[in-house]
Design an enzyme around this catalytic site. Structure first.
Site, PDB file in Angstrom:
ATOM      1  N   SER A 131      25.786  48.080  14.359  1.00 19.55           N
ATOM      2  CA  SER A 131      25.480  47.574  13.359  1.00 19.55           C
ATOM      3  C   SER A 131      25.727  48.828  12.465  1.00 19.55           C
ATOM      4  O   SER A 131      24.856  48.668  11.485  1.00 19.55           O
ATOM      5  CB  SER A 131      24.212  46.788  13.736  1.00 19.55           C
ATOM      6  N   ILE A 156      35.978  40.190  15.364  1.00 18.20           N
ATOM      7  CA  ILE A 156      35.771  40.084  14.313  1.00 18.20           C
ATOM      8  C   ILE A 156      37.026  38.515  13.725  1.00 18.20           C
ATOM      9  O   ILE A 156      37.323  37.820  14.431  1.00 18.20           O
ATOM     10  CB  ILE A 156      37.968  40.805  13.349  1.00 18.20           C
ATOM     11  N   THR A 157      36.082  37.812  13.328  1.00 24.07           N
ATOM     12  CA  THR A 157      36.174  35.792  12.843  1.00 24.07           C
ATOM     13  C   THR A 157      37.676  35.877  12.490  1.00 24.07           C
ATOM     14  O   THR A 157      37.926  36.933  11.550  1.00 24.07           O
ATOM     15  CB  THR A 157      35.078  36.065  12.709  1.00 24.07           C
ATOM     16  N   GLU A 357      25.911  39.488  12.689  1.00 25.60           N
ATOM     17  CA  GLU A 357      25.455  39.572  11.773  1.00 25.60           C
ATOM     18  C   GLU A 357      24.313  40.769  12.209  1.00 25.60           C
ATOM     19  O   GLU A 357      23.342  40.464  10.937  1.00 25.60           O
ATOM     20  CB  GLU A 357      25.215  38.710  10.524  1.00 25.60           C
TER      21      GLU A 357
END
Lengths: 373, 395
Positions: A131, A156-157, A357
């Site tokens: 992060s 990575i979606t 996130e």
């Protein structure tokens, strides 16, 4: 102060609920058991205009607000959270174009994103960054007529089949943002990862090896894009917090349904006080989470800097979702762990949100730095 | 009061740990816990191989009477549980060695003991438990699988559920209803043994949330079992189940597994840098690891107390409930902590991206089961309130 949804918001909520309940159940096993994204869902979502909810209609959006985005995410997640996660990525990428692209680029790309003719992915995380944006190692070097990108992006979606990727890279020592078509030479993805929950949202590494992009693919000028990252993450956090609310709602409904039918000592376990307490805790935490999400969406609609509020929302709602879904499993007893009941999928999906996130630790840092001193 | 181990205990404990450390080196990739034994052919073969090693050393008969090849005490068995738990080594059939054997010692006829104990001691015959039914879980006495006597046999019909490892086990011990007209539902139940290959036995998988095959539903259709396979007396099976109190209840295997996980996490935090600093210097992570270590040592002390009480036949009915609730919930918290420390890597299944061979992703799911198996924690809390605290009995 008014805690009621507006008439359009309420109508939209009902419409999405009806859509989700009717259209999404057939995709549950495809995503969760086969770990495969069902591309046939894309035109259905696009027809409902669920890929560009807060964007201007002239760019293909629905022209609604972020509260509506949250409502849609909740309703979709109640049935199948990974579909909402896929929608989230379209919104994050669409929002980058909306805020940083030229008018010409917006008119070219955003309608395609809103109609899901193009699928986007978002490339910030790297093997060594986690992060922390300062640790980004992906580089961009300016040449006469292009930028050359090199690096690896992780977790990575949508990456295995995305058409366009927003890539954060270091250019002249500062963070810049590019959009990259995924069919450019040098762009590749690794095999998709097998993971605990949110299965079917394909996740992989992205390798950039001397990928050349035209100069107009630099978004919003050189450098200073840490703020763009934080802004993009507010959309991400809003969406995934709303997804957690959807999961909690589904868990509560499943727990009640099970408790009403499971007999124990000649009566439904719903009559047992131990079960009352679990259900009451679940309902209380769900409502607190729901209102935090609505508030965060409202603040975003008001244009108020909502980084702190979204960090608070994400921190509270994601950890609460883990608890609520675990209690939902507990109500199911041993049956909760079986693949024959929906609750085990909700339990696995909920855990994912704590880890995406930005971890809970990062959220705490974001909150503390913005507290009044 | 004396918490110190004798020199002899220290020596024996070390021997258990040494042997298990060697066996752990042969563990198939991705093998985890009980599910590891039953889910794959490789895991099952490893389980049987380890059983042979333990049997050769006489370690499957710890605490048994000498006439059946027994040696050592319950304390020795505890040390062995610590070693197998720490290294996640199988080989001790929890149903045969831990549950059935003590039950047979306490309640079975000489014939039954002579027939069935040797194959448990040699690790050659593995067992499963056929107790729970779709409508008889925590309220086990509500079971309805029927056994009707015809000459020298019972004819059994019914359905069992949550039968761990039934698809691998060689034999089963089952509870069946032999007198449907008994005045109390606890009466009229019989405890009997049969071969899982008997015609009429059908085993279907119940897949765990991680996709693993650990549990089963078992259908019994006109299964014929010799009357001589009854343990205890006909219709007195409920009393036989109560002797399972002799089953070692400390949960020390799981507790030692957690010690191992803490060590792994500490090593990871020492070696992994974030923003140039080891994770081990992060105050939040240090605090959470320290809290986990405190909880773990509390669970360990509680477990030793249970062992001590059990060895002197002084264990109260709620002691086992207390240790089950405390260590079970701790295990779920520890799995949660592991996934949080590993961050996004904590949710990746076994692959080149997964840390610790994907252990924490798997453990996060497996750790839940302790809170609902063998009586949910809600049931356990009721038992503690009722027996332990003297509060009024409630459902």
């Amino acid at each position: 102060m008014d805690f009621n949804l507006t008439a359009p918001q309420e109508a939209f909520q009902k419409e999405v609920r009806k859509f989700a309940e009717a259209e999404l159940p057939p995709f549950v096993d495809i995503m969760d058991k086969e770990n495969r994204f069902p591309h046939e869902v894309r035109p259905k979502l696009a027809e409902m205009n669920l890929y560009g909810i807060p964007f201007d209609p002239k760019y293909g959006g629905a022209g609604a607000d972020h509260v509506s985005l949250a409502l849609a995410q909740i309703e979709i997640s109640k049935i199948l959270a990974p579909v909402a996660m896929h929608m989230q990525l379209q919104h994050v990428v669409g929002d980058r174009f909306n805020k940083l692209a030229t008018e010409e680029q917006k008119l070219e790309w955003m309608p395609q994103i809103c109609e899901a003719q193009k699928v986007g992915c978002f490339g910030f995380t790297e093997p060594d960054t986690g992060s922390n944006p300062k640790m980004i190692k992906t580089t961009a070097v300016e040449e006469a007529d292009c930028y050359v990108l090199n690096g690896t992006k992780r977790f990575i979606t949508n990456a295995p089949w995305a058409d366009v990727m927003c890539v954060f890279a270091k250019l002249e020592g500062d963070i810049s943002l590019f959009f990259v078509e995924t069919d450019r030479p040098g762009f590749s993805t690794t095999a998709k990862m097998e993971k605990l929950g949110l299965r079917g949202t394909d996740l992989s590494d992205v390798i950039l090896e001397d990928v050349r992009v035209p100069k107009d693919h630099l978004m919003g000028g050189k450098g200073g894009k840490f703020d763009a990252l934080k802004d993009a993450m507010t959309i991400g956090k809003l969406c995934l917090s709303a997804q957690c609310v959807g999961l909690m709602q589904a868990s509560l409904e499943e727990a009640i349904k099970y408790a009403m039918t499971r007999m124990h000592f000649d009566e439904p376990i719903y009559e047992l006080q131990a079960i009352h307490w679990l259900l009451a805790e679940m309902a209380s935490r769900l409502e607190a989470s729901r209102w935090l999400v609505y508030r965060a969406a409202f603040l975003k609609d008001q244009g108020i800097d909502s980084i702190k509020d979204l960090a608070i929302t994400k921190l509270f709602v994601t950890s609460t979702a883990v608890d609520v879904c675990r209690w939902g499993m507990q109500v199911h007893g041993a049956y909760g762990i079986s693949k024959e009941y929906k609750i085990e999928r909700l339990f696995r999906d909920a855990k994912m949100y704590e880890l995406l996130e930005g971890t809970s630790e990062i959220q705490r840092e974001l909150i503390v730095r913005r507290l009044p001193r | 009061m004396d918490f110190k181990l004798t020199d002899e205990h220290v020596k024996l404990r070390k021997e258990f740990f040494n042997v298990c450390e060697e066996l752990a080196k042969k563990r198939p990739e991705g093998f985890t816990g009980l599910e590891g034994c039953y889910d794959t052919d490789e895991g099952w073969a490893y389980h049987l191989d380890c059983a042979k090693v333990f049997a050769k050393r006489g370690w499957l008969t710890l605490g048994w009477p000498e006439e059946y090849g027994g040696q050592g005490t319950i304390m020795d068995k505890v040390f062995m549980s610590e070693a197998t738990g720490y290294y996640d080594v199988p080989g001790v059939d929890i149903f045969g060695v831990d549950m059935l054997a003590p039950t047979l010692h306490a309640t079975a006829s000489q014939e039954i003991k002579r027939e069935f104990l040797p194959s448990i001691a040699s690790g050659e015959r593995m067992w499963c438990e056929l107790w729970s039914e779709p409508n008889a879980g925590s309220d086990l006495a509500a079971l309805s699988t029927s056994a009707v006597r015809q000459g020298d046999e019972y004819v059994i019909n019914g359905q069992k559920i949550w039968s761990t490892g039934a698809h691998r086990a060689h034999w089963a011990f089952a509870l069946v209803r032999t007198d449907p007209n008994a005045d109390r539902k606890q009466k009229g139940i019989t405890f009997l043994l049969f071969d899982m290959k008997t015609p009429g036995v059908t085993v279907n998988p119940i897949l765990y949330m991680d996709g693993g095959h650990l549990y089963n539903e078992v259908f019994l259709d006109d299964v014929r079992v010799p009357v001589k396979n009854v343990v205890g007396e006909e219709n007195q099976g409920w009393g036989v189940t109560q002797t399972l109190a002799a089953f070692e209840r400390s949960n020390l295997g799981a507790i030692m597994g957690m010690h191992r996980q803490i060590e792994e996490l500490v090593n990871y935090c020492n070696e992994t840098k974030v923003k140039g600093e080891p994770l081990a210097k992060n105050p939040l992570i240090r605090s959470r690891l320290a809290k986990a270590a405190c909880d773990l040592w509390a669970a360990h002390a509680l477990a030793y107390r249970i062992v001590d009480a059990q060895s002197r036949n002084e264990m109260a009915a709620f002691d086992a409930s207390a240790v089950k609730v405390f260590s079970g919930e701790l295990q779920a918290r520890m799995a949660q902590l592991g996934t949080e420390i590993l961050g996004p890597y904590g949710q990746v299944k076994h692959s080149r991206w997964a840390l610790f061979e994907g252990f924490f992703e798997k453990w996060y799911q497996q750790s839940f089961i302790l809170n609902v198996a063998m009586g949910t924690n809600e049931i356990q809390r009721n038992i503690i309130s009722w027996y332990g605290l003297g509060l009024p009995r409630m459902k």
